[in-house]
Design a protein around this motif. Structure first.
Motif, PDB file in Angstrom:
ATOM      1  N   ARG A 105      28.968  21.249  -1.932  1.00 27.92           N
ATOM      2  CA  ARG A 105      27.918  21.005  -2.908  1.00 27.92           C
ATOM      3  C   ARG A 105      26.735  20.325  -2.215  1.00 27.92           C
ATOM      4  O   ARG A 105      26.921  19.431  -1.389  1.00 27.92           O
ATOM      5  N   LYS A 106      25.558  20.778  -2.526  1.00 31.93           N
ATOM      6  CA  LYS A 106      24.354  20.188  -1.927  1.00 31.93           C
ATOM      7  C   LYS A 106      24.366  18.684  -2.138  1.00 31.93           C
ATOM      8  O   LYS A 106      24.600  18.209  -3.255  1.00 31.93           O
ATOM      9  N   TRP A 107      24.129  17.924  -1.084  1.00 33.11           N
ATOM     10  CA  TRP A 107      24.185  16.471  -1.197  1.00 33.11           C
ATOM     11  C   TRP A 107      23.009  15.949  -2.023  1.00 33.11           C
ATOM     12  O   TRP A 107      21.848  16.258  -1.767  1.00 33.11           O
ATOM     13  N   CYS A 108      23.311  15.158  -3.021  1.00 28.78           N
ATOM     14  CA  CYS A 108      22.308  14.503  -3.852  1.00 28.78           C
ATOM     15  C   CYS A 108      22.673  13.025  -3.951  1.00 28.78           C
ATOM     16  O   CYS A 108      23.847  12.685  -4.117  1.00 28.78           O
ATOM     17  N   GLU A 109      21.693  12.172  -3.872  1.00 29.68           N
ATOM     18  CA  GLU A 109      21.931  10.725  -4.005  1.00 29.68           C
ATOM     19  C   GLU A 109      22.042  10.390  -5.492  1.00 29.68           C
ATOM     20  O   GLU A 109      21.043  10.159  -6.167  1.00 29.68           O
ATOM     21  N   LEU A 110      23.253  10.402  -5.995  1.00 27.41           N
ATOM     22  CA  LEU A 110      23.486  10.120  -7.409  1.00 27.41           C
ATOM     23  C   LEU A 110      23.727   8.634  -7.628  1.00 27.41           C
ATOM     24  O   LEU A 110      24.490   8.006  -6.894  1.00 27.41           O
ATOM     25  N   ILE A 111      23.095   8.087  -8.651  1.00 24.95           N
ATOM     26  CA  ILE A 111      23.276   6.679  -8.998  1.00 24.95           C
ATOM     27  C   ILE A 111      24.534   6.552  -9.849  1.00 24.95           C
ATOM     28  O   ILE A 111      24.636   7.195 -10.911  1.00 24.95           O
ATOM     29  N   PRO A 112      25.523   5.772  -9.426  1.00 22.82           N
ATOM     30  CA  PRO A 112      26.784   5.680 -10.188  1.00 22.82           C
ATOM     31  C   PRO A 112      26.592   5.295 -11.644  1.00 22.82           C
ATOM     32  O   PRO A 112      27.347   5.742 -12.512  1.00 22.82           O
ATOM     33  N   GLY A 113      25.577   4.487 -11.941  1.00 24.89           N
ATOM     34  CA  GLY A 113      25.348   4.046 -13.309  1.00 24.89           C
ATOM     35  C   GLY A 113      24.779   5.114 -14.222  1.00 24.89           C
ATOM     36  O   GLY A 113      24.548   4.865 -15.412  1.00 24.89           O
ATOM     37  N   ALA A 114      24.549   6.316 -13.682  1.00 24.75           N
ATOM     38  CA  ALA A 114      24.008   7.403 -14.491  1.00 24.75           C
ATOM     39  C   ALA A 114      25.033   8.509 -14.725  1.00 24.75           C
ATOM     40  O   ALA A 114      24.703   9.558 -15.256  1.00 24.75           O
ATOM     41  N   GLU A 115      26.285   8.258 -14.340  1.00 21.94           N
ATOM     42  CA  GLU A 115      27.348   9.251 -14.508  1.00 21.94           C
ATOM     43  C   GLU A 115      28.217   8.897 -15.710  1.00 21.94           C
ATOM     44  O   GLU A 115      28.550   7.727 -15.923  1.00 21.94           O
ATOM     45  N   TYR A 159      33.214   2.524 -14.352  1.00 24.59           N
ATOM     46  CA  TYR A 159      33.503   1.473 -15.328  1.00 24.59           C
ATOM     47  C   TYR A 159      33.770   0.113 -14.684  1.00 24.59           C
ATOM     48  O   TYR A 159      33.882  -0.892 -15.385  1.00 24.59           O
ATOM     49  N   THR A 160      33.861   0.049 -13.355  1.00 21.43           N
ATOM     50  CA  THR A 160      34.136  -1.226 -12.693  1.00 21.43           C
ATOM     51  C   THR A 160      32.892  -2.102 -12.583  1.00 21.43           C
ATOM     52  O   THR A 160      32.994  -3.268 -12.232  1.00 21.43           O
ATOM     53  N   GLN A 161      31.726  -1.534 -12.885  1.00 26.76           N
ATOM     54  CA  GLN A 161      30.478  -2.275 -12.758  1.00 26.76           C
ATOM     55  C   GLN A 161      29.743  -2.350 -14.098  1.00 26.76           C
ATOM     56  O   GLN A 161      29.917  -1.481 -14.968  1.00 26.76           O
ATOM     57  N   TYR A 162      28.933  -3.394 -14.235  1.00 24.80           N
ATOM     58  CA  TYR A 162      28.103  -3.538 -15.429  1.00 24.80           C
ATOM     59  C   TYR A 162      26.691  -3.053 -15.111  1.00 24.80           C
ATOM     60  O   TYR A 162      26.088  -3.459 -14.115  1.00 24.80           O
ATOM     61  N   TYR A 163      26.174  -2.152 -15.947  1.00 25.99           N
ATOM     62  CA  TYR A 163      24.816  -1.635 -15.785  1.00 25.99           C
ATOM     63  C   TYR A 163      24.026  -1.969 -17.043  1.00 25.99           C
ATOM     64  O   TYR A 163      24.325  -1.468 -18.134  1.00 25.99           O
ATOM     65  N   THR A 173      30.979  -0.696 -19.887  1.00 25.93           N
ATOM     66  CA  THR A 173      31.276  -2.080 -19.531  1.00 25.93           C
ATOM     67  C   THR A 173      30.161  -2.951 -20.095  1.00 25.93           C
ATOM     68  O   THR A 173      28.998  -2.789 -19.727  1.00 25.93           O
ATOM     69  N   ASN A 174      30.514  -3.870 -20.998  1.00 24.72           N
ATOM     70  CA  ASN A 174      29.498  -4.576 -21.780  1.00 24.72           C
ATOM     71  C   ASN A 174      28.970  -5.857 -21.154  1.00 24.72           C
ATOM     72  O   ASN A 174      27.974  -6.389 -21.592  1.00 24.72           O
ATOM     73  N   SER A 175      29.662  -6.379 -20.140  1.00 26.83           N
ATOM     74  CA  SER A 175      29.173  -7.611 -19.522  1.00 26.83           C
ATOM     75  C   SER A 175      29.703  -7.724 -18.105  1.00 26.83           C
ATOM     76  O   SER A 175      30.669  -7.047 -17.724  1.00 26.83           O
ATOM     77  N   SER A 233      36.806  -1.762  -7.240  1.00 24.63           N
ATOM     78  CA  SER A 233      36.919  -0.315  -7.262  1.00 24.63           C
ATOM     79  C   SER A 233      38.384   0.113  -7.208  1.00 24.63           C
ATOM     80  O   SER A 233      39.168  -0.422  -6.422  1.00 24.63           O
ATOM     81  N   PRO A 234      38.784   1.078  -8.038  1.00 22.43           N
ATOM     82  CA  PRO A 234      40.181   1.554  -8.009  1.00 22.43           C
ATOM     83  C   PRO A 234      40.531   2.255  -6.709  1.00 22.43           C
ATOM     84  O   PRO A 234      41.707   2.463  -6.412  1.00 22.43           O
TER      85      PRO A 234
END
Length: 336
Positions: free
Chosen positions: A167-177, A195-199, A290-292, A299-300
């Motif tokens: 797959r063509k490499w794209c810099e995806l922001i984890p908080g947008a998935e 879900y391990t991070q708060y955005y 993740t609310n707070s 990371s799992p």
């Protein structure tokens, strides 16, 4: 979850139907000898490296001094097998996709092996980069050896033609998935992917994110996939456009993230979670994030850096290993 549901989630099964909605990709048949190499349990020797390391004359002299001890006639040097024709196909595909790719097999990507790469990333430029990740990944091994592990039907395993997906490499922001759960062609749940991070932006834009995903689902996905029950992942870019990332089976083989599979299969306690986002009626999906920062987790994938025996001991998943460990410690104390 049946075996046909798993088969329908193979990349080559859905990509032709949704090509315009997702990231540009190339699918290459995986030769049997490459599969055998990836499954080989021997010492990790990476194949597919085009350039050989160079060294100065001084380095060569030092190396000769250091290796004088290994002049045993029985000593053998491990060399990686070469796949020149496949290597050429892969490199041409990588070049056609801009020079960098995200690799995966029919279902899984080697997300659990990112730590072993020099760049601590799944970004690959050569076949050797891909081999290093694949040979270090439990996810890839599971694709090869147990693709139907959680299926409930007793039908014969479908014939699988393994493929290398680039797959063509794209810099995806984890908080947008986001991961979306569909049951009987109804979107019943949406979960923050990382879900391990708060955005902060997710909490502030819940309504807008939900609406965008619902519109995308109704226009492009609903009634178009091969099954009524499935999971799909999306990415919402900075302009608000939604991109399809992947499909997964609706079952335990897929990570339910901020939901439980009991909730998703029974649909209990789903609507109450959504009340805090909107009130569009009973057909609206539950939305969880993740609310707070208090609920931030490690990371799992970190556990994959440790030997499996260590992980089993720390989690208590293997009682026999724990018993053996305690006996060993007791014997050590008695010896002391």
């Amino acid at each position: 979850m049946k075996k046909e549901h798993v088969s329908h989630c193979q990349f080559s099964s859905w990509y032709p139907l949704f090509r315009s909605l997702t990231i540009k990709s190339v699918i290459l048949p995986l030769p049997q000898n490459v599969k055998d190499y990836l499954l080989d349990d021997g010492t990790l020797v990476v194949s597919g490296r085009e350039d050989q390391p160079t060294c100065s004359q001084a380095d060569s002299d030092n190396e000769a001094e250091e290796t004088q001890w290994s002049d045993d006639e029985n000593t053998t040097t491990l060399t990686a097998p070469e796949f020149p024709e496949f290597n050429t196909q892969v490199q041409e595909a990588i070049n056609s996709l801009g020079g960098s790719v995200f690799p995966k097999l029919n279902w899984s990507a080697p997300r659990d092996a990112y730590w072993i790469a020099m760049n601590s990333s799944l970004k690959c430029n050569t076949l050797s980069d891909i081999f290093l990740l694949f040979k270090s990944s439990d996810f890839i091994t599971r694709d090869f050896t147990q693709p139907f592990i959680h299926c409930t039907d007793d039908s014969p395993d479908p014939c699988i033609e393994y493929e290398l997906v680039l797959r063509k490499w794209c810099e995806l922001i984890p908080g947008a998935e986001f991961r979306c759960f569909v049951k009987e062609n109804k979107l019943i749940g949406i979960s923050q992917r990382d879900y391990t991070q708060y955005y902060d932006h997710i909490s502030k834009q819940k309504e807008e994110i939900l609406r965008c995903i619902q519109d995308f689902f109704k226009e492009h996905i609903q009634y178009k996939f091969l099954d009524e029950d499935f999971v799909f992942d999306i990415y919402r870019d900075s302009r608000g456009k939604v991109w399809l990332i992947d499909f997964n089976p609706f079952g335990e083989v897929t990570d339910s993230l901020l939901f439980t599979w009991e909730e998703l299969t029974s649909e209990n306690n789903l609507r109450s979670d959504f009340n805090e986002v909107d009130a569009q009626g009973q057909d609206s999906p539950a939305f969880r994030c993740t609310n707070s920062e208090v609920t931030v987790q490690p990371s799992p994938y970190l556990s994959y850096r440790l030997p499996k025996d260590f992980v089993d001991l720390s989690t208590g998943e293997d009682a026999y290993k724990l018993i053996d460990f305690l006996k060993l410690k007791r014997n050590e104390q008695e010896d002391d």
